[in-house]
Design a protein around this motif. Sequence first.
Motif, PDB file in Angstrom:
ATOM      1  N   HIS A  68       0.941  -1.303   0.005  1.00  0.00           N
ATOM      2  CA  HIS A  68       0.019  -0.148   0.030  1.00  0.00           C
ATOM      3  C   HIS A  68       0.788   1.355   0.027  1.00  0.00           C
ATOM      4  O   HIS A  68       0.375   2.193  -0.466  1.00  0.00           O
ATOM      5  CB  HIS A  68      -0.965  -0.137   1.364  1.00  0.00           C
ATOM      6  CG  HIS A  68      -0.132   0.051   2.362  1.00  0.00           C
ATOM      7  ND1 HIS A  68       0.305  -1.227   3.007  1.00  0.00           N
ATOM      8  CD2 HIS A  68      -0.001   0.968   3.280  1.00  0.00           C
ATOM      9  CE1 HIS A  68       0.665  -1.016   4.350  1.00  0.00           C
ATOM     10  NE2 HIS A  68       0.582   0.569   4.497  1.00  0.00           N
ATOM     11  N   CYS A  69       2.140   1.169   0.755  1.00  0.00           N
ATOM     12  CA  CYS A  69       3.028   2.237   0.538  1.00  0.00           C
ATOM     13  C   CYS A  69       3.434   2.515  -0.871  1.00  0.00           C
ATOM     14  O   CYS A  69       3.878   3.572  -1.257  1.00  0.00           O
ATOM     15  CB  CYS A  69       4.268   1.945   1.468  1.00  0.00           C
ATOM     16  SG  CYS A  69       3.764   2.213   3.338  1.00  0.00           S
ATOM     17  N   ALA A  70       3.537   1.332  -1.775  1.00  0.00           N
ATOM     18  CA  ALA A  70       3.965   1.741  -3.218  1.00  0.00           C
ATOM     19  C   ALA A  70       2.810   1.574  -4.251  1.00  0.00           C
ATOM     20  O   ALA A  70       3.262   1.773  -5.254  1.00  0.00           O
ATOM     21  CB  ALA A  70       4.978   0.586  -3.491  1.00  0.00           C
ATOM     22  N   ASN A  71       1.697   1.759  -3.408  1.00  0.00           N
ATOM     23  CA  ASN A  71       0.424   1.862  -4.159  1.00  0.00           C
ATOM     24  C   ASN A  71       0.218   0.836  -5.197  1.00  0.00           C
ATOM     25  O   ASN A  71       0.266   1.068  -6.570  1.00  0.00           O
ATOM     26  CB  ASN A  71       0.555   3.397  -5.161  1.00  0.00           C
ATOM     27  CG  ASN A  71       0.487   4.633  -4.349  1.00  0.00           C
ATOM     28  OD1 ASN A  71      -0.120   4.570  -3.200  1.00  0.00           O
ATOM     29  ND2 ASN A  71       1.173   5.609  -4.637  1.00  0.00           N
ATOM     30  N   MET A  72       0.405  -0.136  -4.694  1.00  0.00           N
ATOM     31  CA  MET A  72       0.477  -1.627  -5.455  1.00  0.00           C
ATOM     32  C   MET A  72      -0.560  -2.541  -4.868  1.00  0.00           C
ATOM     33  O   MET A  72      -0.981  -2.436  -3.541  1.00  0.00           O
ATOM     34  CB  MET A  72       1.866  -2.278  -5.478  1.00  0.00           C
ATOM     35  CG  MET A  72       2.940  -1.296  -6.483  1.00  0.00           C
ATOM     36  SD  MET A  72       4.168  -2.168  -6.327  1.00  0.00           S
ATOM     37  CE  MET A  72       4.255  -3.798  -6.986  1.00  0.00           C
ATOM     38  N   GLN A  73      -0.905  -3.363  -5.632  1.00  0.00           N
ATOM     39  CA  GLN A  73      -2.017  -4.563  -5.090  1.00  0.00           C
ATOM     40  C   GLN A  73      -0.914  -5.879  -5.500  1.00  0.00           C
ATOM     41  O   GLN A  73      -0.163  -5.851  -6.237  1.00  0.00           O
ATOM     42  CB  GLN A  73      -3.362  -4.697  -5.738  1.00  0.00           C
ATOM     43  CG  GLN A  73      -3.939  -3.142  -5.462  1.00  0.00           C
ATOM     44  CD  GLN A  73      -5.522  -3.248  -5.989  1.00  0.00           C
ATOM     45  OE1 GLN A  73      -5.834  -4.148  -6.623  1.00  0.00           O
ATOM     46  NE2 GLN A  73      -6.127  -2.243  -5.670  1.00  0.00           N
ATOM     47  N   GLU A  74      -1.612  -6.891  -4.912  1.00  0.00           N
ATOM     48  CA  GLU A  74      -0.941  -8.012  -5.222  1.00  0.00           C
ATOM     49  C   GLU A  74      -0.725  -8.495  -6.521  1.00  0.00           C
ATOM     50  O   GLU A  74       0.194  -9.264  -7.043  1.00  0.00           O
ATOM     51  CB  GLU A  74      -1.638  -9.351  -4.350  1.00  0.00           C
ATOM     52  CG  GLU A  74      -1.822  -9.189  -2.766  1.00  0.00           C
ATOM     53  CD  GLU A  74      -2.485 -10.251  -2.208  1.00  0.00           C
ATOM     54  OE1 GLU A  74      -2.969 -11.081  -3.031  1.00  0.00           O
ATOM     55  OE2 GLU A  74      -2.540 -10.265  -0.830  1.00  0.00           O
ATOM     56  N   GLN A  75      -1.947  -8.326  -7.412  1.00  0.00           N
ATOM     57  CA  GLN A  75      -1.792  -8.688  -8.979  1.00  0.00           C
ATOM     58  C   GLN A  75      -0.749  -7.887  -9.577  1.00  0.00           C
ATOM     59  O   GLN A  75      -0.280  -8.147 -10.635  1.00  0.00           O
ATOM     60  CB  GLN A  75      -3.129  -8.434  -9.557  1.00  0.00           C
ATOM     61  CG  GLN A  75      -3.679  -7.180  -9.342  1.00  0.00           C
ATOM     62  CD  GLN A  75      -4.674  -6.727  -8.679  1.00  0.00           C
ATOM     63  OE1 GLN A  75      -4.609  -7.621  -7.055  1.00  0.00           O
ATOM     64  NE2 GLN A  75      -5.546  -5.923  -8.423  1.00  0.00           N
ATOM     65  N   ASP A  76      -0.182  -6.580  -8.897  1.00  0.00           N
ATOM     66  CA  ASP A  76       0.722  -5.823  -9.553  1.00  0.00           C
ATOM     67  C   ASP A  76       2.064  -6.493  -9.321  1.00  0.00           C
ATOM     68  O   ASP A  76       3.114  -5.793  -9.936  1.00  0.00           O
ATOM     69  CB  ASP A  76       0.550  -4.261  -9.038  1.00  0.00           C
ATOM     70  CG  ASP A  76      -0.770  -3.745  -9.320  1.00  0.00           C
ATOM     71  OD1 ASP A  76      -1.250  -4.192 -10.554  1.00  0.00           O
ATOM     72  OD2 ASP A  76      -1.001  -2.586  -8.855  1.00  0.00           O
ATOM     73  N   ILE A  77       2.282  -7.161  -8.573  1.00  0.00           N
ATOM     74  CA  ILE A  77       3.735  -7.997  -8.123  1.00  0.00           C
ATOM     75  C   ILE A  77       4.276  -8.649  -9.433  1.00  0.00           C
ATOM     76  O   ILE A  77       3.365  -9.542 -10.078  1.00  0.00           O
ATOM     77  CB  ILE A  77       3.615  -8.816  -6.961  1.00  0.00           C
ATOM     78  CG1 ILE A  77       3.230  -7.835  -5.752  1.00  0.00           C
ATOM     79  CG2 ILE A  77       5.074  -9.425  -6.608  1.00  0.00           C
ATOM     80  CD1 ILE A  77       2.987  -8.766  -4.564  1.00  0.00           C
ATOM     81  N   PRO A  78       5.309  -8.206  -9.943  1.00  0.00           N
ATOM     82  CA  PRO A  78       5.905  -9.066 -11.104  1.00  0.00           C
ATOM     83  C   PRO A  78       6.522 -10.393 -10.611  1.00  0.00           C
ATOM     84  O   PRO A  78       6.605 -10.672  -9.826  1.00  0.00           O
ATOM     85  CB  PRO A  78       6.836  -7.825 -11.691  1.00  0.00           C
ATOM     86  CG  PRO A  78       7.386  -7.525 -10.337  1.00  0.00           C
ATOM     87  CD  PRO A  78       6.034  -7.129  -9.571  1.00  0.00           C
ATOM     88  N   ALA A  79       6.662 -11.227 -11.865  1.00  0.00           N
ATOM     89  CA  ALA A  79       6.792 -12.648 -11.518  1.00  0.00           C
ATOM     90  C   ALA A  79       8.621 -12.645 -11.381  1.00  0.00           C
ATOM     91  O   ALA A  79       9.092 -13.345 -10.808  1.00  0.00           O
ATOM     92  CB  ALA A  79       6.718 -13.562 -12.926  1.00  0.00           C
ATOM     93  N   GLY A  80       9.264 -11.629 -12.002  1.00  0.00           N
ATOM     94  CA  GLY A  80      10.552 -11.514 -11.782  1.00  0.00           C
ATOM     95  C   GLY A  80      11.101 -10.380 -11.038  1.00  0.00           C
ATOM     96  O   GLY A  80      10.507 -10.268  -9.815  1.00  0.00           O
ATOM     97  N   THR A  81      12.159  -9.641 -11.326  1.00  0.00           N
ATOM     98  CA  THR A  81      12.664  -8.641 -10.309  1.00  0.00           C
ATOM     99  C   THR A  81      11.823  -7.554 -10.456  1.00  0.00           C
ATOM    100  O   THR A  81      11.376  -7.049 -11.405  1.00  0.00           O
ATOM    101  CB  THR A  81      14.213  -8.522 -10.707  1.00  0.00           C
ATOM    102  OG1 THR A  81      14.731  -9.731 -10.655  1.00  0.00           O
ATOM    103  CG2 THR A  81      14.827  -7.413  -9.876  1.00  0.00           C
ATOM    104  N   TRP A  82      11.639  -6.746  -9.379  1.00  0.00           N
ATOM    105  CA  TRP A  82      10.849  -5.445  -9.293  1.00  0.00           C
ATOM    106  C   TRP A  82      11.934  -4.481  -8.824  1.00  0.00           C
ATOM    107  O   TRP A  82      12.852  -4.617  -7.991  1.00  0.00           O
ATOM    108  CB  TRP A  82       9.728  -5.684  -8.007  1.00  0.00           C
ATOM    109  CG  TRP A  82       9.101  -4.476  -7.838  1.00  0.00           C
ATOM    110  CD1 TRP A  82       8.136  -4.002  -8.559  1.00  0.00           C
ATOM    111  CD2 TRP A  82       9.293  -3.467  -6.911  1.00  0.00           C
ATOM    112  NE1 TRP A  82       7.536  -2.684  -8.094  1.00  0.00           N
ATOM    113  CE2 TRP A  82       8.149  -2.316  -6.892  1.00  0.00           C
ATOM    114  CE3 TRP A  82      10.096  -3.641  -5.720  1.00  0.00           C
ATOM    115  CZ2 TRP A  82       8.389  -1.223  -6.077  1.00  0.00           C
ATOM    116  CZ3 TRP A  82       9.852  -2.362  -5.047  1.00  0.00           C
ATOM    117  CH2 TRP A  82       9.440  -1.288  -4.999  1.00  0.00           C
TER     118      TRP A  82
END
Length: 771
Positions: A68-82
């Motif tokens: 939430h601090c990065a304004n992201m949700q779980e579906q926004d997490i990439p499969a690789g390196t972030w």
Amino acid sequence: MVKNLEKKTESIQQQKLGNRGNKKLRDAKLKAVGAPCFREGNNPYCKVCKDGGSLIMCGHCSRSYHLHCANMQEQDIPAGTWFCPYCVQFMEKKLKDEYTKLEKSEKHHKESKLKHFSGKVNIEQNDITVRWFEKKYPEYVKQGKIQYPIADELIQKECELSQTPLPPPLPLPQPIYPIEDVGDLFFIVDFVYNFGKMLKVTPFTVDQLFYAANSNSQTPLIKELHMALISFLIGHVLSRENTYEILNEDSRFLYSAAQLSEFFELNEFLPFSWLPLLDELIHLPIFKDYADERIMDLFFSDQNKSDLETNYFKCSYKEKIGVILLLINCLFDVKEMHEELARRLEAKGELIKQKTKLNATIKDNEATLPEINGLAATRKAASIAEKIQKTQNKIEELNRKLESIRLRTNPVGLDRDYNEYYIFEWDPKNLYVKMISPIEENSSVKTKESGHWYSYTRSSSLDQLLQCLCPKGIREHKLIEGINKGKRKLKLINGDDSSTSSEDIKPQSKGGAENYVNKESSFKNEDCTIEILKKMLLSIEKKFTRHLKKSGKLWENYERVEEWKEEVSKAEDPSALASLLLEHSQKSTSPLKLSSSSSDQSQDSDEEQVYTKKYRKVTIRIWQDFGDYYQLWENLTQSITTLGQLALVIGIYQKVLNLYIEKKNEAASNEAEVKKKAKQEEKRVLRSEVKNVDVESSNSEEDIKHGDSCYFCDDGGRLICCETCPKVVHPECLGLTKVPKEDWYCDECKYKQQNVPQTRLKSRLRKNIQN
């Protein structure tokens, strides 16, 4: 982009597992591409709220974030390196730069391959072109390559085969004097510049010669140049063995100079009479072959033959230049000119030999450079290089000496059309071009009158010319070298070329033609005028009258002499002065001499009283050393029509009278010397007689006391006394039977006084005999 970065990260990890020995280098590479370094860990707290918990970690830096601090949700997490927001911008720029470099490298690789293959194709094509060129012109191909420079015609005709682009057209030069035979002006000026010291003529410019030749009156430049050339030619004619054979009936003054060569010099009268002497010279048969069409009809045709002295300055510019060229061409047949040319050629040959030896020395020194090895190689090489530099300096000095020995100014080179280019030292403000054909495009110069001479006067036009010349052509290659070598002599105008009109072609000033001064001249700076000739004639009369007065003679009575002087001062015509000169010459051979009846009169009377005495005619032989030449001189004087001719006959008459006066003075001095010696001898004899008389008188007064005994037997008796000493002797001791009647002297006195007068009485002898 993320997928690509993951691929690179996996490849890097694989390399890490395979290469465990160089960990530091591996970590540096990981940092360079932006991959996470496994040696470092991420922060255990959120970058925004600083709390722990479930965090997402950046693959590039050590930051960590809550979703939430990065304004992201779980579906926004990439499969690789972030990557965190801070590293996304950097990584995007990094990836863009890498792709740009990759594209450039690929493009360069493609271009290099294309160039490589096209180069191979060009080489094959060039080889084919060279082979075709070699078939036509094998002399210009060596080892499969064209050896430049080649003939200039091939560059224009065979530009494809010669592999040379067609050179641009040459820039048009500016026209110079719009007159005929302008090249003759350059020849004359250049000749005087190169041989001025021998001719004793100060060099002049083309402008000065141009205006002097166009003048309708006599100018100092024309006069000095003609006198210098005429002087050499007169000496050449008079020094020939067949002098009298080459002189024709019109060569009256040259014949006179040959007859009177021992004491009469024509060079003394050149300032007064160079025109009549020029007329005689150019009509000699030996110089006829040197004349060209310009003066053949004017001077060698019987129909057009006229008096040169009165008509020379009425001649055209073309005819005057033709006469000067005729004199210069004749000068090359003179002995002094041959000797000067031989001296210069010999000096030039000696300098070339020295230069050849120095060049051979440089080659020998350069050949030893690769052979030097060892510790002292550097020092040895430095010393050899220093020797080479010194030798090159000597060669440059020899080149300067070679340039100073000039025979004529040669062209610096030829262009593709065989046009000649000149750099004259006497005019460094122009680069002159002698064109084969005139420039028809230039409307300011007429084709017929151009003379085909042009010039470059501006540095910009010269630079443009050098850019248009093709260095691959033989002629233009040498021309470029010659112009670059002579560039230091040129002083062209800086700036752009401007249009030249027909009015700008002509010089704006006379170039100092009227103010020209020959600083090396050996002739008097005098003009032939009627007043100067009057002074010459009156000075001759004055000197001759003074000489006649010494012996009591006059060439004419006082009244006629005064009338003659007045007629001379009033004469304004050369023929009138010539008739007065003839009168003086005729009456000088039969002057008036003081008669014996008036010789006892006082010699201290004034001039008028001297002229009123009684005179009688006598004959003197003024022309006695010249045979029948007097009649020739008299006929020559009677035919005088110009001032120059009159100056010559006056000069001849002056020299004859001077020679006569000198001989008379010398004879008088010799006679006076003989009389002086006779008087000295007479005085010496008188002194010796007086001395002898004094001796006799002193002897008689002293009454020499003779001895009483014979100086042979030392006995007395009948003795003979010596007249000059006390000695006495018996006649028997001398082998005499009686006393001699003459004076007797002992042996010593005989040697001392051989010429004793024998007039003395024998008183002492008789006295002694009587005793």
